[in-house]
Structure formats: C-alpha cells, structure tokens
Design a protein around this motif. Sequence first.
Motif, PDB file in Angstrom:
ATOM      1  N   LYS A 170      -5.804  -7.908   7.160  1.00  0.00           N
ATOM      2  CA  LYS A 170      -5.694  -6.460   7.339  1.00  0.00           C
ATOM      3  C   LYS A 170      -7.078  -5.849   7.563  1.00  0.00           C
ATOM      4  O   LYS A 170      -8.035  -6.191   6.864  1.00  0.00           O
ATOM      5  CB  LYS A 170      -5.048  -5.849   6.100  1.00  0.00           C
ATOM      6  CG  LYS A 170      -4.702  -4.383   6.221  1.00  0.00           C
ATOM      7  CD  LYS A 170      -3.399  -4.144   6.942  1.00  0.00           C
ATOM      8  CE  LYS A 170      -3.037  -2.664   6.915  1.00  0.00           C
ATOM      9  NZ  LYS A 170      -1.779  -2.379   7.565  1.00  0.00           N
ATOM     10  N   ILE A 217      -9.151   4.949   9.118  1.00  0.00           N
ATOM     11  CA  ILE A 217      -9.263   5.669   7.857  1.00  0.00           C
ATOM     12  C   ILE A 217      -9.974   7.008   8.068  1.00  0.00           C
ATOM     13  O   ILE A 217     -11.138   7.065   8.471  1.00  0.00           O
ATOM     14  CB  ILE A 217     -10.033   4.835   6.811  1.00  0.00           C
ATOM     15  CG1 ILE A 217      -9.337   3.486   6.594  1.00  0.00           C
ATOM     16  CG2 ILE A 217     -10.170   5.605   5.513  1.00  0.00           C
ATOM     17  CD1 ILE A 217      -7.919   3.570   6.084  1.00  0.00           C
ATOM     18  N   GLU A 266       4.579  -2.241  10.322  1.00  0.00           N
ATOM     19  CA  GLU A 266       3.292  -2.577   9.718  1.00  0.00           C
ATOM     20  C   GLU A 266       2.316  -2.991  10.813  1.00  0.00           C
ATOM     21  O   GLU A 266       2.662  -3.771  11.706  1.00  0.00           O
ATOM     22  CB  GLU A 266       3.456  -3.721   8.719  1.00  0.00           C
ATOM     23  CG  GLU A 266       4.143  -3.323   7.419  1.00  0.00           C
ATOM     24  CD  GLU A 266       3.324  -2.322   6.609  1.00  0.00           C
ATOM     25  OE1 GLU A 266       2.083  -2.481   6.551  1.00  0.00           O
ATOM     26  OE2 GLU A 266       3.916  -1.383   6.053  1.00  0.00           O
ATOM     27  N   THR A 267       1.116  -2.475  10.747  1.00  0.00           N
ATOM     28  CA  THR A 267       0.097  -2.844  11.732  1.00  0.00           C
ATOM     29  C   THR A 267      -1.031  -3.604  11.046  1.00  0.00           C
ATOM     30  O   THR A 267      -1.260  -3.466   9.844  1.00  0.00           O
ATOM     31  CB  THR A 267      -0.485  -1.596  12.415  1.00  0.00           C
ATOM     32  OG1 THR A 267      -1.095  -0.751  11.423  1.00  0.00           O
ATOM     33  CG2 THR A 267       0.588  -0.831  13.158  1.00  0.00           C
ATOM     34  N   GLU A 268      -1.722  -4.395  11.839  1.00  0.00           N
ATOM     35  CA  GLU A 268      -2.847  -5.164  11.300  1.00  0.00           C
ATOM     36  C   GLU A 268      -4.057  -4.274  11.057  1.00  0.00           C
ATOM     37  O   GLU A 268      -4.897  -4.569  10.206  1.00  0.00           O
ATOM     38  CB  GLU A 268      -3.226  -6.268  12.287  1.00  0.00           C
ATOM     39  CG  GLU A 268      -4.351  -7.168  11.825  1.00  0.00           C
ATOM     40  CD  GLU A 268      -4.726  -8.192  12.869  1.00  0.00           C
ATOM     41  OE1 GLU A 268      -5.827  -8.071  13.436  1.00  0.00           O
ATOM     42  OE2 GLU A 268      -3.921  -9.102  13.140  1.00  0.00           O
ATOM     43  N   MET A 276      -4.283   6.290   9.922  1.00  0.00           N
ATOM     44  CA  MET A 276      -3.522   6.183  11.159  1.00  0.00           C
ATOM     45  C   MET A 276      -3.379   4.712  11.539  1.00  0.00           C
ATOM     46  O   MET A 276      -4.344   3.957  11.513  1.00  0.00           O
ATOM     47  CB  MET A 276      -4.232   6.938  12.295  1.00  0.00           C
ATOM     48  CG  MET A 276      -3.527   6.835  13.636  1.00  0.00           C
ATOM     49  SD  MET A 276      -4.485   7.561  14.993  1.00  0.00           S
ATOM     50  CE  MET A 276      -4.385   9.304  14.554  1.00  0.00           C
ATOM     51  N   LYS A 277      -2.169   4.336  11.887  1.00  0.00           N
ATOM     52  CA  LYS A 277      -1.929   2.957  12.311  1.00  0.00           C
ATOM     53  C   LYS A 277      -2.433   2.752  13.741  1.00  0.00           C
ATOM     54  O   LYS A 277      -2.274   3.624  14.591  1.00  0.00           O
ATOM     55  CB  LYS A 277      -0.431   2.648  12.250  1.00  0.00           C
ATOM     56  CG  LYS A 277       0.171   2.694  10.852  1.00  0.00           C
ATOM     57  CD  LYS A 277       1.677   2.469  10.920  1.00  0.00           C
ATOM     58  CE  LYS A 277       2.296   2.509   9.536  1.00  0.00           C
ATOM     59  NZ  LYS A 277       3.770   2.314   9.593  1.00  0.00           N
ATOM     60  N   LEU A 278      -3.014   1.589  13.974  1.00  0.00           N
ATOM     61  CA  LEU A 278      -3.395   1.197  15.325  1.00  0.00           C
ATOM     62  C   LEU A 278      -2.449   0.099  15.774  1.00  0.00           C
ATOM     63  O   LEU A 278      -2.452  -1.010  15.222  1.00  0.00           O
ATOM     64  CB  LEU A 278      -4.840   0.692  15.365  1.00  0.00           C
ATOM     65  CG  LEU A 278      -5.932   1.739  15.645  1.00  0.00           C
ATOM     66  CD1 LEU A 278      -5.943   2.815  14.579  1.00  0.00           C
ATOM     67  CD2 LEU A 278      -7.299   1.079  15.736  1.00  0.00           C
ATOM     68  N   TYR A 314      -9.367  -2.197   8.074  1.00  0.00           N
ATOM     69  CA  TYR A 314      -9.424  -0.758   7.855  1.00  0.00           C
ATOM     70  C   TYR A 314     -10.710  -0.234   8.493  1.00  0.00           C
ATOM     71  O   TYR A 314     -11.812  -0.601   8.068  1.00  0.00           O
ATOM     72  CB  TYR A 314      -9.403  -0.431   6.363  1.00  0.00           C
ATOM     73  CG  TYR A 314      -8.210  -1.001   5.629  1.00  0.00           C
ATOM     74  CD1 TYR A 314      -7.051  -0.250   5.454  1.00  0.00           C
ATOM     75  CD2 TYR A 314      -8.245  -2.296   5.109  1.00  0.00           C
ATOM     76  CE1 TYR A 314      -5.955  -0.779   4.776  1.00  0.00           C
ATOM     77  CE2 TYR A 314      -7.155  -2.828   4.438  1.00  0.00           C
ATOM     78  CZ  TYR A 314      -6.016  -2.073   4.277  1.00  0.00           C
ATOM     79  OH  TYR A 314      -4.935  -2.593   3.610  1.00  0.00           O
ATOM     80  N   GLU A 374      -5.945   9.534   5.116  1.00  0.00           N
ATOM     81  CA  GLU A 374      -5.659   8.236   4.482  1.00  0.00           C
ATOM     82  C   GLU A 374      -6.314   8.092   3.117  1.00  0.00           C
ATOM     83  O   GLU A 374      -5.809   7.367   2.258  1.00  0.00           O
ATOM     84  CB  GLU A 374      -6.130   7.094   5.400  1.00  0.00           C
ATOM     85  CG  GLU A 374      -5.230   6.843   6.602  1.00  0.00           C
ATOM     86  CD  GLU A 374      -5.347   7.894   7.680  1.00  0.00           C
ATOM     87  OE1 GLU A 374      -4.337   8.145   8.378  1.00  0.00           O
ATOM     88  OE2 GLU A 374      -6.456   8.483   7.837  1.00  0.00           O
ATOM     89  N   SER A 432      -1.480   6.114  19.565  1.00  0.00           N
ATOM     90  CA  SER A 432      -2.544   5.716  18.644  1.00  0.00           C
ATOM     91  C   SER A 432      -3.739   5.238  19.452  1.00  0.00           C
ATOM     92  O   SER A 432      -3.580   4.809  20.597  1.00  0.00           O
ATOM     93  CB  SER A 432      -2.069   4.607  17.692  1.00  0.00           C
ATOM     94  OG  SER A 432      -2.145   3.330  18.296  1.00  0.00           O
ATOM     95  N   GLU A 469      -5.727  -0.269  10.495  1.00  0.00           N
ATOM     96  CA  GLU A 469      -5.539   1.140  10.161  1.00  0.00           C
ATOM     97  C   GLU A 469      -6.857   1.881  10.326  1.00  0.00           C
ATOM     98  O   GLU A 469      -7.928   1.354  10.004  1.00  0.00           O
ATOM     99  CB  GLU A 469      -5.034   1.311   8.728  1.00  0.00           C
ATOM    100  CG  GLU A 469      -3.574   0.936   8.540  1.00  0.00           C
ATOM    101  CD  GLU A 469      -3.030   1.359   7.182  1.00  0.00           C
ATOM    102  OE1 GLU A 469      -3.484   2.413   6.672  1.00  0.00           O
ATOM    103  OE2 GLU A 469      -2.178   0.646   6.650  1.00  0.00           O
TER     104      GLU A 469
END
Length: 522
Positions: free
Chosen positions: A425, A229, A223-225, A1-3, A427, A233, A190, A227
């Motif tokens: 990035k 998990i 695009e997000t910085e 899931m993108k934050l 996670y 994912e 989110s 994610e």
Amino acid sequence: MKLFSKEQIYEGDKLTAERQNITSTDLMERAGTQIFNWMHARMQGAQVPIHVFCGIGNNGGDGLVLARHLITHGYNVATYIVNCSDKRSKDFLVNYDRIKNVTKTWPTMLSCKEEFADIQIGADDIIVDAIFGIGLNRPPNDWVKALFQKFKASKAFTLSIDMPSGLYSDKAVEDDDAVVFAGYTLSFQSPKLVFFLPKTEKYTTQWEVLDIGIDRDYLMQTETEVELISKHEVLPIYQPRKKFVHKGDFGHVMILGGSYGKIGAVNLASRAALSAGAGLVTAYTPKCGYHSLQTAIPEVMVITDDSETHISNINFEIEPTVIGVGVGLGTSEETVNAIEAFLKKNKTALVIDADGLNIIAQNKSLLKLLPKQTVLTPHLKELERLVGQWTDDFDMLKRVKAFSEKYNVIVLIKGAHSITVNKNKLYINTTGNPGMATAGSGDVLTGVISGLIAQNYSPLAATIFGVYLHGKSGDISIEDYGYQSLIARHIIETLGEAYIDLFKQPEQQQEDNQQEPEQKKQ
C-alpha cells in the motif's frame, strides 16, 4: 483520495455504463462536456485560438466532444486528427460523425507522414492534447514525437486530457521527446500515480480532477493500491485530547543520536517531538551535547553516553514509548557496534533516520532485529543503499514494497511528494514545498513522527499524519520566509498552526489570507 489503476478505471467505466443504463458513448459525451464546462468557465467566450489534437482512440473521442461544444459556443477552434493507424475506436467514430454535423470545416486529418508546417500555433494560443490516453502501451512514432516537440517549441498553453500523451500510467518513459509537456492536465475521476513520481511529475505542471459520474458504489468499495493524502484523509486520524489528562498520557520520546559537531540534529528532532505533542522527550547523546541541549531546550531531558564525541555504549534506565534513532549519529566503528548491541536487546518502537539507516544498510542482518512496523525515513540515496539500485520509479516502488513486506517495516520515501509504503500500500503526501530542501528538515520529521507514535498513534498513522503536518507547517512558513530563507526550525515553529489549520473552514482560510498582508503593513 484513491488513485485508481488503469485496469480499475476500465472496470469503473464498464460498470457505470451497465448500472446507469448508458452507453460508453454517453459516458464519453459526459467526459467531454465536463472538459468544455471547465474551459468555458475560465474563457467566457474569449477568442483565443484553440488547437484540439485528437487521437483515434477514446481519448481522441473525448477531444472531439470538447471540440464540438467549443465550436457550437462560438470559440475559435481548429481540430486535428492524428491518424497514425486504421484502428479507430467505436466511440471515436461516433463523435467524428457528430462534429462533422456542426462545423463547415471538418477536422484536419494528419496522416503522420506529411510535414505539419501549415499548422501555425502562437505562444498565446491554447493546445488541447487528446491524442493518447491511459491505454498507450508503446512509444509514439517519430512523426508524433516531432509534433510533440512542435507543441513545446510553440510555448502555447497546453491542456492535456486525462494524462499527457506519451506518458504511461504504469511504466517509465524512455524518451522525454515522446511525451507532451502539459501546463495543465484534467484527469478523470482521480489523478494518476505518474503525476507524483520523481521522474514523471515534470510532464504536467498542474492537474485537476474532473468528476465524470463513475458509479459511486464502485468508487467507494474498490480498494486501491495508492492513496493521495490531504486534509480530508488526515482529519479522521487526528486524536483529540480529553480535558483531564497529564503529560504521561502522551508518551515519552527518546531521540538517540548526535556526534561532535552534529548535536543540532538532536536539538531539532527533540524540539519537533515536543511540538508534535509528546508528553516527555529525552535526548540520548554524547557528552559534548549535554550543555547545549540543556540550555537550548529546557523542556527536554538529557542522558549522555560515556564518550565525549560519539555514541559508544547505549545504556539507559528509562522506558520510552518510542525511540528516534540516527539523527546526527555518525558511523564510527564504536557507534556501529553500539547500535548493533542496542538493536539486539531493544523491544521499543523505533523511527530510524539518517546514519541509523546507513548503519543498517552496511549490515542488513540488523533488519531482522527491528520491531514490527518500525518506521524508516530514507531520502533517495539512503533508500538506494537499503534496497539496491533501481532502473526507474516503478522499479523503485516494486523494490520498496517487497522490502517492506519482507521485514514488516514502514518505509517513508522522502521527496517532493513523500510516499509512505506499508507492504503493498502506498500513501502519497500532498503538502510541502521546495523550501523544505534544507539542512535539518529530515531531523524535524523524525521528531514529529516519533512524537505522534508516543501519543498512541499507530506507526502507520503517525507516519502519514506526521508527513502531512511537517509539509503543511513548511507551507505555512514559506508565507513569511520564502523558499530560499526557510530553515528547519521554522517548520517546528509553525507546527501548531498546521494543527490548527486542520479545523479551518475554507472561508476562514480565505479571510486569514486576506488579513495577513494588511497586518504585515501595520
């Protein structure tokens, strides 16, 4: 899931209004209605006193929409406006007019000056916090802080809208008294990064995401910085096995570590590498580890150092796929010299933990010798030795991202929500529990990640997947052992179940949970 970041959320709201041909007020109505639906589904008309505290911005507007729907459905509602400024948002004003049309008792205006002793909140009541949203950029004043403390002292269930008021989305909190401690937070579209950081996760006990219909293309394409998990994912990461394969297809892990009295760390890491799926595992240890390892883990091969008690001269003829370095290693002078000589000639992929990290922290020039995408797995104290002291969680992440970029390494920040950092990035893992705060748990994780890299997972994929599996295995184990009695080897024993869980459907998981108590009775 993108934050999504604060800026991305604002952009998503704007694009949604344009593409769906709706107003920002319509979007607010949608958000407030979703909150109402969530509450109504759980309360079913129960006449529990509900105190809705609204600010005068858009978060307050969401609260007014909620309050209006609660009132029209017959709930016992008291609405308050925390009116500390004359800068009211347009959508707030629209909804302030709307709520006045459905209630005989208008919202109570709180001027942020008078006493609020007349506001009686019982321990069995519900507080809805819709005072400040993601746009907060300065600390609340003393009056608002006192209101927040009244919430806390009441012991009422506190539901925050989008995020607890007083909490910033992109910087640290300086004063605990200036933040609402929420029992539950309903976050739009989110969750927020601050829900998962060591110093700020305490402000919400639980959270849930509400879908308010932000434009799908925007959500998919942005695009997000950061994610988050979860199973969704990691499933695409999983590599199924073909029928005609042999152990050589799944790589060769070397676990390089151990010292007198700490051979158990090598045992755990080696077992974990095998259980994660590595085809072959060799342990490289001092001579004192030979007999215990050969006896305890017959599946693992053993090479010994010249020294009886510690690693002194790393020399082997095999060609491992990946080497896990540092578990139980110690930091004697000979060991430090041996690790430095090894790094100067090594070209094999590495996973570095424990004293391997401490040795590098003492001699940072060694960082330049690491292969690209080496995985470093520090806990917070080890991380501090690597990147220096930080002022807050955001400063920590900034330092780690810069460190990862500079040396082209993957840094796994171990914790309640372990965070894998690869350059810019992040996670964030969602599995795991407090029972895993036990000796040897990190050694197991080193083995799992090494075992996945051996199977041709990229270092990044292996780290993300390995942390998830490790945490999921711990979650499965606590069902039998509880938090206090969970030990590291239990995590290894349930790794197979963690793999199997990837492919369980929700209905199947529910059936298993119902059957387990009956099986235990038998």
